[in-house]
Motif scaffolding. Structure first.
Motif, mmCIF file in Angstrom:
data_model
loop_
_atom_site.group_PDB
_atom_site.id
_atom_site.type_symbol
_atom_site.label_atom_id
_atom_site.label_comp_id
_atom_site.label_asym_id
_atom_site.label_seq_id
_atom_site.Cartn_x
_atom_site.Cartn_y
_atom_site.Cartn_z
ATOM 1 N N LEU A 20 28.715 -13.603 13.121
ATOM 2 C CA LEU A 20 28.325 -14.970 13.456
ATOM 3 C C LEU A 20 27.157 -15.051 14.432
ATOM 4 C CD1 LEU A 20 31.790 -16.741 13.657
ATOM 5 C CD2 LEU A 20 30.121 -16.786 11.797
ATOM 6 N N THR A 21 26.716 -13.924 14.947
ATOM 7 C CA THR A 21 25.534 -13.940 15.809
ATOM 8 C C THR A 21 24.262 -14.139 14.992
ATOM 9 O OG1 THR A 21 25.147 -11.552 15.682
ATOM 10 C CG2 THR A 21 26.629 -12.342 17.449
ATOM 11 N N GLY A 22 24.327 -13.837 13.695
ATOM 12 C CA GLY A 22 23.162 -13.971 12.833
ATOM 13 C C GLY A 22 22.232 -12.776 12.875
ATOM 14 N N SER A 23 22.565 -11.758 13.640
ATOM 15 C CA SER A 23 21.671 -10.601 13.761
ATOM 16 C C SER A 23 21.860 -9.595 12.627
ATOM 17 C CB SER A 23 21.885 -9.912 15.108
ATOM 18 O OG SER A 23 23.204 -9.422 15.195
ATOM 19 N N VAL A 54 26.243 -18.555 8.022
ATOM 20 C CA VAL A 54 25.653 -18.150 9.301
ATOM 21 C C VAL A 54 24.374 -18.939 9.564
ATOM 22 C CG1 VAL A 54 24.600 -16.223 10.550
ATOM 23 C CG2 VAL A 54 26.683 -15.859 9.234
ATOM 24 N N ASP A 55 23.563 -19.113 8.538
ATOM 25 C CA ASP A 55 22.324 -19.880 8.707
ATOM 26 C C ASP A 55 22.622 -21.335 9.069
ATOM 27 O OD1 ASP A 55 20.885 -17.595 8.177
ATOM 28 O OD2 ASP A 55 20.548 -18.093 6.060
ATOM 29 N N HIS A 56 23.682 -21.897 8.477
ATOM 30 C CA HIS A 56 24.091 -23.268 8.806
ATOM 31 C C HIS A 56 24.521 -23.343 10.277
ATOM 32 C CE1 HIS A 56 25.738 -27.257 8.300
ATOM 33 N NE2 HIS A 56 26.922 -26.835 8.709
ATOM 34 N N LEU A 57 25.324 -22.385 10.711
ATOM 35 C CA LEU A 57 25.762 -22.335 12.105
ATOM 36 C C LEU A 57 24.556 -22.185 13.031
ATOM 37 C CD1 LEU A 57 28.121 -22.201 14.153
ATOM 38 C CD2 LEU A 57 28.101 -19.720 13.819
ATOM 39 N N SER A 59 21.459 -23.133 12.485
ATOM 40 C CA SER A 59 20.669 -24.367 12.556
ATOM 41 C C SER A 59 21.360 -25.411 13.432
ATOM 42 C CB SER A 59 20.370 -24.918 11.163
ATOM 43 O OG SER A 59 21.533 -25.391 10.543
ATOM 44 N N LEU A 60 22.686 -25.501 13.355
ATOM 45 C CA LEU A 60 23.417 -26.420 14.238
ATOM 46 C C LEU A 60 23.219 -26.022 15.702
ATOM 47 C CD1 LEU A 60 26.816 -26.771 12.330
ATOM 48 C CD2 LEU A 60 25.001 -28.485 12.508
ATOM 49 N N ALA A 61 23.285 -24.716 15.963
ATOM 50 C CA ALA A 61 23.139 -24.221 17.335
ATOM 51 C C ALA A 61 21.724 -24.481 17.859
ATOM 52 C CB ALA A 61 23.464 -22.728 17.376
ATOM 53 N N GLU A 62 20.725 -24.205 17.033
ATOM 54 C CA GLU A 62 19.341 -24.405 17.474
ATOM 55 C C GLU A 62 19.063 -25.868 17.798
ATOM 56 O OE1 GLU A 62 16.971 -22.649 14.387
ATOM 57 O OE2 GLU A 62 17.336 -20.610 15.136
ATOM 58 N N ALA A 63 19.684 -26.776 17.057
ATOM 59 C CA ALA A 63 19.501 -28.209 17.337
ATOM 60 C C ALA A 63 20.070 -28.570 18.708
ATOM 61 C CB ALA A 63 20.170 -29.045 16.241
ATOM 62 N N ARG A 64 20.974 -27.754 19.218
ATOM 63 C CA ARG A 64 21.588 -27.986 20.527
ATOM 64 C C ARG A 64 20.990 -27.083 21.600
ATOM 65 N NH1 ARG A 64 26.494 -30.064 20.793
ATOM 66 N NH2 ARG A 64 27.049 -28.596 22.414
ATOM 67 N N SER A 65 19.986 -26.288 21.227
ATOM 68 C CA SER A 65 19.386 -25.287 22.131
ATOM 69 C C SER A 65 20.393 -24.222 22.540
ATOM 70 C CB SER A 65 18.773 -25.956 23.375
ATOM 71 O OG SER A 65 17.761 -26.850 22.987
ATOM 72 N N ASP A 66 21.275 -23.879 21.622
ATOM 73 C CA ASP A 66 22.257 -22.809 21.817
ATOM 74 C C ASP A 66 21.966 -21.690 20.828
ATOM 75 O OD1 ASP A 66 23.711 -24.270 23.706
ATOM 76 O OD2 ASP A 66 25.130 -25.045 22.232
ATOM 77 N N THR A 67 22.636 -20.572 21.009
ATOM 78 C CA THR A 67 22.624 -19.532 19.993
ATOM 79 C C THR A 67 23.828 -19.756 19.086
ATOM 80 O OG1 THR A 67 23.998 -17.968 21.228
ATOM 81 C CG2 THR A 67 21.595 -17.882 21.624
ATOM 82 N N ALA A 68 23.818 -19.127 17.921
ATOM 83 C CA ALA A 68 24.960 -19.232 17.010
ATOM 84 C C ALA A 68 26.222 -18.697 17.686
ATOM 85 C CB ALA A 68 24.678 -18.481 15.710
ATOM 86 N N ALA A 69 26.099 -17.624 18.432
ATOM 87 C CA ALA A 69 27.254 -17.044 19.128
ATOM 88 C C ALA A 69 27.812 -18.020 20.166
ATOM 89 C CB ALA A 69 26.867 -15.729 19.792
ATOM 90 N N GLN A 70 26.938 -18.667 20.920
ATOM 91 C CA GLN A 70 27.387 -19.635 21.926
ATOM 92 C C GLN A 70 28.133 -20.787 21.269
ATOM 93 O OE1 GLN A 70 23.540 -20.416 23.597
ATOM 94 N NE2 GLN A 70 23.924 -19.137 25.400
#
Length: 134
Positions: A20-23, A54-57, A59-70
């Motif tokens: 889920l980190t996307g790495s 993972v890409d959906h997660l 994009s949601l995280a980036e819209a919040r200025s978070d990482t996918a892991a956060q």
């Protein structure tokens, strides 16, 4: 049910063993002897199928200025039951990144809870008995 019984749930590997980190974009991103190469989730066909989630997660995280892991950890911590995520990392930088997440706050929970497609490559009981935790 856990709250009613006074049970706390321990979430082992809440970041899906790093998925889920996307790495991890392909099995080539894993070292040759990495045990995750044997896990069904990291088999190439399943990995490709699940990258959309993972890409959906992400994009949601980036819209919040978070990482996918956060965002994934914030979602776990916002669930309506007592849950403690067991998070491990080999990097102090990754630990600091997770520690500094702003939390899920209001909104966003529905988007994270409703993925675009079901996860593929879940380990079967047979796989789990032949691959014990080390």
């Amino acid at each position: 049910m856990g709250q009613r019984l006074g049970i706390t749930f321990m979430a082992y590997s809440p970041l899906g063993r790093g998925f889920l980190t996307g790495s991890i974009r392909s099995s080539a991103d894993l070292e040759t002897k990495d045990f995750r190469r044997t896990h069904p989730r990291f088999q190439e066909d399943n990995l490709r199928a699940n990258l959309g989630l993972v890409d959906h997660l992400r994009s949601l995280a980036e819209a919040r200025s978070d990482t996918a892991a956060q965002l994934a950890l914030a979602w776990v911590l916002q669930q309506p039951w007592d849950i403690v995520p067991i998070v491990a990392t080999r990097s102090s930088k990754h630990f600091k990144d997770l520690e500094e997440h702003p939390g899920l706050g209001s909104g966003g929970l529905h988007e994270v809870s409703a993925p675009a497609a079901p996860l593929t490559g879940r380990p079967s009981a047979a796989w789990m008995t032949t691959h014990p935790l080390e």
